[in-house]
Enzyme design. Structure first.
Site, PDB file in Angstrom:
ATOM      1  N   GLY A 321     -52.334 -25.984  25.829  1.00 50.85           N
ATOM      2  CA  GLY A 321     -52.235 -24.542  26.603  1.00 50.85           C
ATOM      3  C   GLY A 321     -51.419 -24.392  27.765  1.00 50.85           C
ATOM      4  O   GLY A 321     -50.354 -25.019  27.767  1.00 50.85           O
ATOM      5  N   SER A 322     -51.652 -23.555  28.767  1.00 54.09           N
ATOM      6  CA  SER A 322     -51.154 -23.628  29.900  1.00 54.09           C
ATOM      7  C   SER A 322     -50.879 -24.831  30.781  1.00 54.09           C
ATOM      8  O   SER A 322     -50.035 -24.771  31.672  1.00 54.09           O
ATOM      9  CB  SER A 322     -51.475 -22.410  30.887  1.00 54.09           C
ATOM     10  OG  SER A 322     -51.340 -21.172  30.248  1.00 54.09           O
ATOM     11  N   THR A 323     -51.483 -25.847  30.736  1.00 51.93           N
ATOM     12  CA  THR A 323     -51.394 -27.301  31.334  1.00 51.93           C
ATOM     13  C   THR A 323     -50.066 -27.625  31.095  1.00 51.93           C
ATOM     14  O   THR A 323     -49.734 -28.386  31.807  1.00 51.93           O
ATOM     15  CB  THR A 323     -52.452 -28.062  31.181  1.00 51.93           C
ATOM     16  OG1 THR A 323     -52.447 -28.426  29.837  1.00 51.93           O
ATOM     17  CG2 THR A 323     -54.040 -27.368  31.534  1.00 51.93           C
ATOM     18  N   PHE A 324     -49.417 -27.148  30.034  1.00 56.23           N
ATOM     19  CA  PHE A 324     -48.155 -27.673  29.663  1.00 56.23           C
ATOM     20  C   PHE A 324     -46.857 -26.945  30.207  1.00 56.23           C
ATOM     21  O   PHE A 324     -45.914 -27.702  30.139  1.00 56.23           O
ATOM     22  CB  PHE A 324     -48.105 -27.539  27.968  1.00 56.23           C
ATOM     23  CG  PHE A 324     -46.892 -28.066  27.338  1.00 56.23           C
ATOM     24  CD1 PHE A 324     -46.695 -29.329  27.465  1.00 56.23           C
ATOM     25  CD2 PHE A 324     -45.903 -27.308  26.476  1.00 56.23           C
ATOM     26  CE1 PHE A 324     -45.587 -30.101  26.547  1.00 56.23           C
ATOM     27  CE2 PHE A 324     -44.959 -27.853  26.049  1.00 56.23           C
ATOM     28  CZ  PHE A 324     -44.571 -29.286  26.030  1.00 56.23           C
TER      29      PHE A 324
END
Length: 633
Positions: A321-324
């Site tokens: 998800g947005s941790t990437f």
């Protein structure tokens, strides 16, 4: 006259016969004497040795298994002496009756009965077979009182493996069990009754170190091999102690914080890659394996919700998800597809052909630069950045941060995840890569799969100056520290410091500035430090247009298996990064609402304990997770 002449002739014949017989006897005695001389004088030593070999039996003695310790020397896996009951089949006329009487005194399960019968069939009748390990004092007393009714049963002192931390350490430490046929590798010690081998976790990884070397006992036996007496004994070499990188107190706090969730959490030292905590929930009690697991217990574990036997920190695969998004941003900066100050307008949706790609915020964020896009987790910004950069450049940057390139840790079952490329899709699916796939990978979804451990490693490399630390759980063997304790032991991955500093600033803004997606999960004031991080929410199913148009339902109204996964990666302190963490809560909903508070509590505990700088564990304090949870009630 004729008769008198015949008498000397008969006498002469008789005399010759006596001489022949006597000569034969003398020759035979000579041969026997020669043989006796050869046996007793010429070959005497050799036959004496053979006789001793028939009389003396050398048997192996299992050594104590080495311990597994936390970084401060606290035992995580150790041994305990215990009483056990053995059965010598030759000492009873009716084995079945003896076992039936024993079972009325100390109950035997069906699985134990099957095991005993199997071992009795495989072994000779004078070889003892373990009937029951870890007898209590009361059980021992009952056996001794009923000894006349238990012919063939003898008691003995043995050792059992115990795990003081129970389920809180199960996935990392692992467990032991009796060796199966596939475990037999030529080591005769593995065939000894009661011996155990590592089956999972560090018990399996360091099994040979932990086993030690068997001792020997010289026993005088009779012609059928029965022991008469012990002649000599040489104790074996105990297995080596393995000191892990874990902080037992921090591990326990992380496990407590995940309780009730299907989740995983990892805490790393960003400078050397030491794993300070690795928790996976739900878990299991490894102590149950010592006595053998019943079929019912195994079925209960393998069919239970949340898969308690799986270490989700290293084997659970999830879209990041947005941790990437920090990795996508670094790939774009390196490819000069965007500059830090360039602003991209988010209207809430991107049209690509007939497909529409939505931002999580209905109506959009407006004009965003790179730091604001990370702070507010703008999807449209990263759709555009990923489109400009291309999937192959994003994949190459991902690999430099430890994603998709191998598990990198000494735990069996660790998985490498997946970072796709154009070539991968063509080979795997037989179809060309599409631009729309690049867009969804720009926000950490699509084919991407990572583990929580990999996300923690990614975060550590982001904040430690771009050094390629590898996660590891082994700190020392028998007190000898292993290499890798210093930052300079790890190579640089070639990211400009200015780019890394921009990522750290953006992650600090996520948590500590208003408008950041994790602003509500700042570290408590008593820690005296700030945390940086990034939230993530990954869909487990595609949201239909109808659902989007009528508005998404509240999380509790959505079936559990359809709810999003919640993620968070973080580091602390912001001023001088020392620790990195990653948290995933399966079907938890939003990363900011669920995963970020979990990470905050675990990181607060980490800062309170400060294991990277301590040589002794801290005293319990109000900073503990349990205390903070109690104060909130």
């Amino acid at each position: 006259m004729a008769g008198s002449r015949g008498e000397p002739s008969r006498r002469a014949v008789f005399t010759r016969r006596i001489l022949l017989v006597g000569g034969g006897q003398v020759a035979l005695m000579g041969v026997l004497a020669g043989q006796l001389y050869r046996l007793q004088v010429v070959d005497g030593e050799r036959y004496a040795a053979l006789a001793d070999e028939n009389r003396i039996s050398v048997r192996l003695l299992p050594p104590p298994r080495g311990r597994l310790l936390d970084r401060y020397g606290k035992a995580l896996a150790t041994n305990r002496q215990n009483w056990r009951a053995l059965l010598v089949a030759e000492r009873t006329d009716d084995v079945a009756a003896t076992l039936a009487n024993f079972s009325r005194i100390v109950a035997l399960t069906e699985a134990e009965r099957v095991r005993i019968e199997r071992e009795l069939y495989r072994r000779r009748r004078f070889v003892p077979v373990v009937v029951r390990d870890s007898l209590t004092w009361e059980e021992m007393a009952r056996i001794e009182v009923n000894a006349p009714d238990l012919p063939g049963i003898v008691t003995d002192m043995g050792q059992s493996r115990i795990y003081p931390g129970g389920d809180e350490f199960a996935h990392v430490i692992g467990y032991v069990a009796a060796p199966a046929q596939a475990d037999l590798d030529g080591d005769p010690m593995l065939e000894l009754p009661g011996i155990r081998v590592g089956r999972a976790g560090l018990e399996r990884e360091h099994d040979r170190l932990l086993r030690g070397r068997a001792g020997t006992a010289q026993l005088e036996v009779n012609v059928v091999g029965r022991v008469i007496r012990e002649l000599s004994r040489e104790e074996g070499t105990p297995g080596q102690d393995v000191t892990t990188t874990l902080d037992a107190g921090l591990q326990r706090a992380a496990a407590e914080r995940l309780a009730g969730h299907t989740a995983a959490a990892v805490v790393l030292d960003v400078k050397n890659g030491e794993v300070l905590a690795m928790a996976s929930s739900p878990s299991f009690d490894p102590n149950l394996f010592e006595g053998g697991i019943s079929a019912a217990q195994w079925r209960a574990w393998t069919t239970a919700h949340g898969a308690p036997l799986i270490n989700k920190a290293i084997a659970g695969l999830y879209s990041p998800g947005s941790t990437f998004k920090m990795v996508v941003a670094l790939a774009a900066l390196e490819a000069r597809a965007v500059t830090p100050g360039e602003r991209i307008v988010c209207s809430g949706v991107v049209q690509l052909g007939t497909a529409r790609f939505h931002c999580w915020k209905r109506g959009g964020h407006g004009a965003m630069d790179l730091q604001e896009a990370i702070k507010q987790s703008c999807d449209v910004y990263f759709y555009e950045v990923a489109r400009r950069t291309g999937i192959d450049a994003i994949a190459a940057m991902s690999n430099r941060f430890g994603l998709g390139v191998g598990p990198g840790i000494e735990l069996p079952g660790a998985r490498a995840g997946l970072v796709p490329t154009r070539a991968w899709k063509q080979a795997r699916v037989g179809a060309p890569w599409q631009v729309g796939e690049t867009l969804v990978h720009g926000i950490g979804q699509g084919f991407l799969q990572t583990t929580p451990l990999q996300l923690a490693v990614m975060t550590a490399r982001l904040v430690n100056g771009g050094r390629a630390v590898q996660p590891h759980l082994t700190r020392a063997i028998d007190g000898r520290l292993l290499r890798g304790a210093q930052p300079e032991d790890w190579p640089l991955i070639g990211i400009p410091e200015a780019h890394l500093q921009l990522m750290r600033q953006a992650m600090a803004a996520v948590v500590n500035e208003r408008g950041g997606t994790a602003f509500a999960s700042r570290l408590p004031a008593e820690t005296g430090a700030e945390m940086g991080g990034k939230t993530g929410t990954t869909q487990v199913r595609r949201i239909t247009l109808a659902e989007r148009e009528r508005g998404l339902r509240r999380a509790e109204e959505i079936p559990y298996e359809w709810r999003d996964h919640a993620l968070f990666v973080g580091y602390a302190p912001v001023a001088a990064p020392a620790y990195a963490c990653a948290v995933i809560v399966e079907h938890g909903g939003g990363g900011s609402a669920v995963a970020a508070p979990v990470a905050r509590d675990i990181m607060a505990e980490t800062m309170s304990r400060d294991p990277a700088r301590r040589t002794t564990p801290p005293e319990p304090s109000y900073h503990t997770v349990a205390a903070r949870q109690e104060s909130r009630r």
